[in-house]
Scaffold this motif. Structure first.
Motif, PDB file in Angstrom:
ATOM      1  N   LEU A  52       0.858  -1.186   0.000  1.00 51.39           N
ATOM      2  CA  LEU A  52       0.000   0.000   0.000  1.00 51.39           C
ATOM      3  C   LEU A  52       0.887   1.226   0.000  1.00 51.39           C
ATOM      4  O   LEU A  52       1.728   1.394   0.894  1.00 51.39           O
ATOM      5  CB  LEU A  52      -0.908   0.012   1.231  1.00 51.39           C
ATOM      6  N   ASP A  53       0.703   2.099  -0.996  1.00 48.30           N
ATOM      7  CA  ASP A  53       1.474   3.335  -1.104  1.00 48.30           C
ATOM      8  C   ASP A  53       0.561   4.518  -0.784  1.00 48.30           C
ATOM      9  O   ASP A  53      -0.434   4.756  -1.477  1.00 48.30           O
ATOM     10  CB  ASP A  53       2.055   3.469  -2.516  1.00 48.30           C
ATOM     11  N   ILE A  54       0.920   5.264   0.246  1.00 46.12           N
ATOM     12  CA  ILE A  54       0.147   6.423   0.682  1.00 46.12           C
ATOM     13  C   ILE A  54       0.692   7.676   0.005  1.00 46.12           C
ATOM     14  O   ILE A  54       1.844   8.055   0.223  1.00 46.12           O
ATOM     15  CB  ILE A  54       0.212   6.596   2.221  1.00 46.12           C
ATOM     16  N   GLY A  55      -0.123   8.326  -0.816  1.00 43.25           N
ATOM     17  CA  GLY A  55       0.334   9.513  -1.534  1.00 43.25           C
ATOM     18  C   GLY A  55       1.333   9.140  -2.611  1.00 43.25           C
ATOM     19  O   GLY A  55       2.443   9.665  -2.671  1.00 43.25           O
ATOM     20  N   PHE A  56       0.943   8.230  -3.507  1.00 41.85           N
ATOM     21  CA  PHE A  56       1.872   7.642  -4.476  1.00 41.85           C
ATOM     22  C   PHE A  56       2.255   8.580  -5.607  1.00 41.85           C
ATOM     23  O   PHE A  56       3.179   8.303  -6.363  1.00 41.85           O
ATOM     24  CB  PHE A  56       1.283   6.350  -5.060  1.00 41.85           C
ATOM     25  N   GLY A  57       1.547   9.700  -5.778  1.00 39.07           N
ATOM     26  CA  GLY A  57       1.908  10.666  -6.813  1.00 39.07           C
ATOM     27  C   GLY A  57       1.807  10.078  -8.204  1.00 39.07           C
ATOM     28  O   GLY A  57       0.810   9.442  -8.551  1.00 39.07           O
ATOM     29  N   GLY A  69       6.284  -7.580 -10.090  1.00 38.48           N
ATOM     30  CA  GLY A  69       5.372  -8.584  -9.570  1.00 38.48           C
ATOM     31  C   GLY A  69       4.667  -8.274  -8.274  1.00 38.48           C
ATOM     32  O   GLY A  69       3.932  -9.123  -7.754  1.00 38.48           O
ATOM     33  N   CYS A  70       4.853  -7.064  -7.718  1.00 39.78           N
ATOM     34  CA  CYS A  70       4.163  -6.718  -6.477  1.00 39.78           C
ATOM     35  C   CYS A  70       2.685  -6.402  -6.757  1.00 39.78           C
ATOM     36  O   CYS A  70       2.329  -5.927  -7.836  1.00 39.78           O
ATOM     37  CB  CYS A  70       4.807  -5.507  -5.818  1.00 39.78           C
ATOM     38  N   GLU A  71       1.856  -6.674  -5.769  1.00 39.84           N
ATOM     39  CA  GLU A  71       0.434  -6.336  -5.838  1.00 39.84           C
ATOM     40  C   GLU A  71       0.272  -4.939  -5.238  1.00 39.84           C
ATOM     41  O   GLU A  71       0.507  -4.744  -4.049  1.00 39.84           O
ATOM     42  CB  GLU A  71      -0.393  -7.359  -5.054  1.00 39.84           C
ATOM     43  N   ILE A  72      -0.096  -3.982  -6.063  1.00 42.71           N
ATOM     44  CA  ILE A  72      -0.048  -2.574  -5.669  1.00 42.71           C
ATOM     45  C   ILE A  72      -1.431  -2.022  -5.344  1.00 42.71           C
ATOM     46  O   ILE A  72      -2.377  -2.147  -6.124  1.00 42.71           O
ATOM     47  CB  ILE A  72       0.597  -1.711  -6.774  1.00 42.71           C
ATOM     48  N   TYR A  73      -1.490  -1.366  -4.180  1.00 39.54           N
ATOM     49  CA  TYR A  73      -2.640  -0.586  -3.755  1.00 39.54           C
ATOM     50  C   TYR A  73      -2.136   0.828  -3.451  1.00 39.54           C
ATOM     51  O   TYR A  73      -0.970   1.012  -3.083  1.00 39.54           O
ATOM     52  CB  TYR A  73      -3.270  -1.170  -2.493  1.00 39.54           C
ATOM     53  N   GLY A  74      -3.011   1.822  -3.590  1.00 37.05           N
ATOM     54  CA  GLY A  74      -2.562   3.169  -3.297  1.00 37.05           C
ATOM     55  C   GLY A  74      -3.702   4.134  -3.062  1.00 37.05           C
ATOM     56  O   GLY A  74      -4.837   3.909  -3.500  1.00 37.05           O
ATOM     57  N   SER A 108      -9.210   0.171   4.079  1.00 38.35           N
ATOM     58  CA  SER A 108      -9.164   0.024   5.542  1.00 38.35           C
ATOM     59  C   SER A 108      -9.454  -1.391   6.020  1.00 38.35           C
ATOM     60  O   SER A 108      -9.206  -1.723   7.181  1.00 38.35           O
ATOM     61  CB  SER A 108     -10.145   1.000   6.197  1.00 38.35           C
ATOM     62  N   THR A 109      -9.958  -2.249   5.129  1.00 35.10           N
ATOM     63  CA  THR A 109     -10.243  -3.640   5.503  1.00 35.10           C
ATOM     64  C   THR A 109      -9.181  -4.606   4.993  1.00 35.10           C
ATOM     65  O   THR A 109      -9.308  -5.815   5.178  1.00 35.10           O
ATOM     66  CB  THR A 109     -11.622  -4.075   4.964  1.00 35.10           C
ATOM     67  N   CYS A 110      -8.135  -4.083   4.354  1.00 34.75           N
ATOM     68  CA  CYS A 110      -7.091  -4.932   3.769  1.00 34.75           C
ATOM     69  C   CYS A 110      -5.880  -5.036   4.690  1.00 34.75           C
ATOM     70  O   CYS A 110      -5.661  -4.185   5.559  1.00 34.75           O
ATOM     71  CB  CYS A 110      -6.634  -4.356   2.426  1.00 34.75           C
ATOM     72  N   LYS A 111      -5.100  -6.093   4.476  1.00 34.77           N
ATOM     73  CA  LYS A 111      -3.821  -6.269   5.161  1.00 34.77           C
ATOM     74  C   LYS A 111      -2.713  -6.263   4.103  1.00 34.77           C
ATOM     75  O   LYS A 111      -2.887  -6.750   2.985  1.00 34.77           O
ATOM     76  CB  LYS A 111      -3.786  -7.591   5.929  1.00 34.77           C
ATOM     77  N   PHE A 112      -1.549  -5.726   4.487  1.00 36.64           N
ATOM     78  CA  PHE A 112      -0.460  -5.549   3.532  1.00 36.64           C
ATOM     79  C   PHE A 112       0.864  -6.038   4.120  1.00 36.64           C
ATOM     80  O   PHE A 112       1.069  -5.991   5.329  1.00 36.64           O
ATOM     81  CB  PHE A 112      -0.327  -4.069   3.158  1.00 36.64           C
ATOM     82  N   ASP A 113       1.765  -6.466   3.239  1.00 40.93           N
ATOM     83  CA  ASP A 113       3.126  -6.799   3.666  1.00 40.93           C
ATOM     84  C   ASP A 113       3.912  -5.536   3.994  1.00 40.93           C
ATOM     85  O   ASP A 113       4.718  -5.514   4.923  1.00 40.93           O
ATOM     86  CB  ASP A 113       3.852  -7.582   2.566  1.00 40.93           C
ATOM     87  N   LEU A 140      -1.016  -3.903   8.671  1.00 39.20           N
ATOM     88  CA  LEU A 140       0.048  -4.793   8.230  1.00 39.20           C
ATOM     89  C   LEU A 140      -0.233  -6.243   8.589  1.00 39.20           C
ATOM     90  O   LEU A 140      -0.793  -6.542   9.649  1.00 39.20           O
ATOM     91  CB  LEU A 140       1.373  -4.372   8.868  1.00 39.20           C
ATOM     92  N   SER A 141       0.188  -7.132   7.711  1.00 45.80           N
ATOM     93  CA  SER A 141       0.167  -8.555   8.010  1.00 45.80           C
ATOM     94  C   SER A 141       1.248  -8.860   9.043  1.00 45.80           C
ATOM     95  O   SER A 141       2.114  -8.020   9.327  1.00 45.80           O
ATOM     96  CB  SER A 141       0.428  -9.373   6.739  1.00 45.80           C
ATOM     97  N   GLU A 142       1.224 -10.061   9.605  1.00 45.19           N
ATOM     98  CA  GLU A 142       2.237 -10.460  10.578  1.00 45.19           C
ATOM     99  C   GLU A 142       3.625 -10.312   9.971  1.00 45.19           C
ATOM    100  O   GLU A 142       3.886 -10.786   8.855  1.00 45.19           O
ATOM    101  CB  GLU A 142       2.016 -11.912  10.993  1.00 45.19           C
TER     102      GLU A 142
END
Length: 206
Positions: A52-57, A69-74, A108-113, A140-142
């Motif tokens: 998850l990238d906050i303010g990814f521009g 290969g990363c799964e990207i959210y922003g 807000s319901t997701c978990k991220f590495d 964050l995930s564990e």
């Protein structure tokens, strides 16, 4: 401080403006490539990391992660920035929203590495940072990690010295990171300095 319309207007020239400052080793983007490169290498240590990238521009960093290969959210509050980033990452999950008010419901319901923020989270006050970062750690995930690349200093004295040297170029609207002060709330925080005015802050999920 720029609002979302201001960032819309700046979006098309943003990468060029950053490059000029970075190449001149000048505040605020001295060390910019080293900051992004350090975060990139960290995230690629996990195969197909969910980020998850906050303010990814314009997606400078996340595009490289996406291509590897990363799964990207922003989340970003500029529609134009999102438009430019989406063109580079058509399958990324990008949302419009002001992160000062928190994450949009879809995130807000997701978990991220990893949750990352590069040169964006200095728009938060010191108190807002503490609350928001605590909330992000819960996303964050564990074993996950919050990583922030930005204008940052070990001490308040270092910040004041940079401010004096920058003179009229200093942006009084931004609230930059002072690691010693932030570590009082997040004692496991680590800091890797990349230039006289930048570095990478990492906070592991408790």
């Amino acid at each position: 401080m720029l609002d979302n319309k201001g960032f819309d207007l700046w979006a098309d020239g943003y990468d060029k403006a950053v490059g000029i400052s970075e190449e001149a080793n000048a505040y605020p983007f001295a060390g910019y490539k080293d900051v992004l490169g350090g975060i990139f290498q960290e995230i690629l240590s996990i195969e197909k990391a969910k980020v998850l990238d906050i303010g990814f521009g314009t997606g400078t960093l996340t595009t490289k992660l996406y291509e590897n290969g990363c799964e990207i959210y922003g989340q970003d509050f500029s529609n134009r920035m999102i438009e430019l980033a989406k063109a580079k990452m058509p399958n990324a999950n990008l949302y419009q929203g002001d992160f000062i008010k928190g994450l949009v419901p879809e995130l807000s319901t997701c978990k991220f590495d990893y949750v990352i923020g590069t040169y964006s989270l200095h728009h938060l006050s010191d108190e807002q940072k503490k609350v928001f970062f605590s909330n992000l750690l819960n996303q964050l995930s564990e074993g996950g990690k919050l990583i922030i690349g930005d204008v940052a200093f070990n001490t308040r004295d270092e910040l004041e010295k940079c401010k004096l040297e920058a003179g009229g170029d200093w942006d009084d609207d931004e609230i930059y990171f002072v690691v010693d002060e932030l570590r009082k709330t997040f004692p496991t925080l680590s800091f890797e300095q990349k230039s006289y005015c930048s570095g990478i802050i990492s906070i592991q999920k408790p």
